[in-house]
Design a protein around this motif. Sequence first.
Motif, PDB file in Angstrom:
ATOM      1  N   ASP A 187       0.829  -1.206   0.000  1.00 28.06           N
ATOM      2  CA  ASP A 187       0.000   0.000   0.000  1.00 28.06           C
ATOM      3  C   ASP A 187       0.864   1.258   0.000  1.00 28.06           C
ATOM      4  O   ASP A 187       0.531   2.258  -0.659  1.00 28.06           O
ATOM      5  CB  ASP A 187      -0.918   0.006   1.224  1.00 28.06           C
ATOM      6  N   LEU A 188       1.964   1.219   0.749  1.00 27.61           N
ATOM      7  CA  LEU A 188       2.866   2.377   0.777  1.00 27.61           C
ATOM      8  C   LEU A 188       3.510   2.600  -0.583  1.00 27.61           C
ATOM      9  O   LEU A 188       3.589   3.746  -1.069  1.00 27.61           O
ATOM     10  CB  LEU A 188       3.945   2.154   1.837  1.00 27.61           C
ATOM     11  N   ARG A 189       3.980   1.526  -1.221  1.00 31.14           N
ATOM     12  CA  ARG A 189       4.595   1.654  -2.545  1.00 31.14           C
ATOM     13  C   ARG A 189       3.586   2.208  -3.564  1.00 31.14           C
ATOM     14  O   ARG A 189       3.924   3.069  -4.396  1.00 31.14           O
ATOM     15  CB  ARG A 189       5.109   0.302  -3.015  1.00 31.14           C
ATOM     16  N   VAL A 190       2.363   1.724  -3.516  1.00 31.18           N
ATOM     17  CA  VAL A 190       1.338   2.206  -4.453  1.00 31.18           C
ATOM     18  C   VAL A 190       1.010   3.672  -4.172  1.00 31.18           C
ATOM     19  O   VAL A 190       0.795   4.463  -5.110  1.00 31.18           O
ATOM     20  CB  VAL A 190       0.072   1.326  -4.346  1.00 31.18           C
ATOM     21  N   THR A 191       0.991   4.037  -2.893  1.00 30.50           N
ATOM     22  CA  THR A 191       0.753   5.444  -2.554  1.00 30.50           C
ATOM     23  C   THR A 191       1.859   6.324  -3.122  1.00 30.50           C
ATOM     24  O   THR A 191       1.593   7.414  -3.673  1.00 30.50           O
ATOM     25  CB  THR A 191       0.675   5.611  -1.029  1.00 30.50           C
ATOM     26  N   GLY A 244      -0.528  12.518   1.298  1.00 30.50           N
ATOM     27  CA  GLY A 244       0.462  12.574   2.376  1.00 30.50           C
ATOM     28  C   GLY A 244      -0.056  11.973   3.665  1.00 30.50           C
ATOM     29  O   GLY A 244       0.703  11.352   4.427  1.00 30.50           O
ATOM     30  N   VAL A 245      -1.361  12.128   3.920  1.00 27.38           N
ATOM     31  CA  VAL A 245      -1.954  11.544   5.129  1.00 27.38           C
ATOM     32  C   VAL A 245      -1.901  10.026   5.065  1.00 27.38           C
ATOM     33  O   VAL A 245      -1.479   9.356   6.016  1.00 27.38           O
ATOM     34  CB  VAL A 245      -3.409  12.022   5.304  1.00 27.38           C
ATOM     35  N   SER A 246      -2.323   9.474   3.928  1.00 26.43           N
ATOM     36  CA  SER A 246      -2.316   8.017   3.772  1.00 26.43           C
ATOM     37  C   SER A 246      -0.902   7.466   3.899  1.00 26.43           C
ATOM     38  O   SER A 246      -0.683   6.430   4.542  1.00 26.43           O
ATOM     39  CB  SER A 246      -2.901   7.625   2.410  1.00 26.43           C
ATOM     40  N   ARG A 247       0.057   8.167   3.286  1.00 24.87           N
ATOM     41  CA  ARG A 247       1.432   7.672   3.338  1.00 24.87           C
ATOM     42  C   ARG A 247       1.944   7.607   4.777  1.00 24.87           C
ATOM     43  O   ARG A 247       2.562   6.622   5.184  1.00 24.87           O
ATOM     44  CB  ARG A 247       2.346   8.583   2.500  1.00 24.87           C
TER      45      ARG A 247
END
Length: 488
Positions: A187-191, A244-247
């Motif tokens: 999920d982080l990489r996709v973000t 940025g919040v999701s990351r």
Amino acid sequence: MNKTSLRNVLAVSMTMVLGGCMVGPDYHRPEVSAPPQYKELPGWTAATPSDDAPKGDWWKAFNDPLIDELEPQVAVSNQTVAKSYANYQAAMADVQVARSALFPTIGLGGSASKQRSAAGNAGSGVEHLSPVSTSGSLEGNVSWAPDLWGKVRRTVEENKATAQASQATLANATLSEQTALATAAIDLRVTDANIDLLQKTVDAYKEYLRVVDNQGKAGTVAPSDVITARTQLESAQSKLIALGVSREQYVHAIAVLVGKNPEELDIPHNATLPTLPQVPTGVPSTLLQRRPDIAVAERQMASANAAIGVAIAAYYPSISLSGAEGFSQSPLAGLLHVANHVWSLGADVSETIFDAGARHGQVAAARANYEAAVANYRGTVLTAFQNVEDDLSGVRILAQQAQVLDAAVKDATRGAEIAFNEYNAGTVDYTTAAVAQTTQLSTEQDALNVQQQRLLDAVSLIGDLGGGWSAEELGHGAVAVGPGKGSP
């Protein structure tokens, strides 16, 4: 009871214990229906060698340096895993406690006392103190309740199965947290990839706005075109900021999964997506040995079966043997002389004659608990098959969708270029170009989301296949987590 009688009782008891007399049903794992192949796999699927299945560091198949670095820390520092490890250690200790009842209890005790009394002629009223006398004893004692009906051995069997269930629970918790980490990393990489996509889009929209604004100042386009271009840019900028919040949340989640405070972990931006691995599935029957949650349910079933024997053993009499040997002397001097030798032997037999159906109820409850464990086991197996089928269908369908979206991205990109060129040529208004650009961004994000879901389904499939774990590890000390190792 004399020594000869006690020896006879002891010999008979040992013969019965060593002969393996145990009341209650012996455990046999119930059969479950396993299809010859998964529905999602076309044609006949023969059993594949176990070497083809993911083993050990299964996450390396994704070729992601972040996942490779952090996954080993889960087994060491994750607090959910630490809790499961402590529960497993407690279950192991329960096995040791249960086994101890098979052996005699040996004790050693001693005592010493001093006393002095007054003596004299009561009529004369003259008294004097007698000399101080010292007495003492030293005694060893042995007590043992022979396991004639197998109650203790059934208890050991029950606790051992419970410990193995705890061991499988530990493996399941470790696998669950490892897949959660892989999911968060993906999920982080996709973000990060989405951030790059939106940053590219923002840069493009800035250029579009510059062109439209110049044309607006020249009076060649309507003011509404400038407003449309500016709104389009601001909307993209807003979405970029929101990512940025999701990351940060993904980074915080990863930190907790590896046992760190959120502020301790900083992960640099990297939009390179992990490699999509090919996961061999084998046949459904292999799932019964490869999933730790199935092993948990199966071992709980074995524990419940042994509990029936424990309950049935209450119908039979209990026998306990005891013996003591030592020395006793007053005065203390010469305590260990053979003349001061003392000994005792004893045996107790007890049997419940009437309990108003308590034992019957306990046996009935134990049998009902076993049936519940059987249903839980079969339900767990069915759920496991469902999980794998869901993953396989996702892998298959998303692969088809990815192909379509790849073509759609190319078409949307070309369409946006044509629309903007037509706008510059004055043949269409800016709304047409803006719609084409929005379609391009939306299609690119859809393609990225499908890539993300394919990777997540691959992680889920590996997890649902057991992550390379095998039920053969139970009871062999193959616990590669926590501060220590052990086996029931």
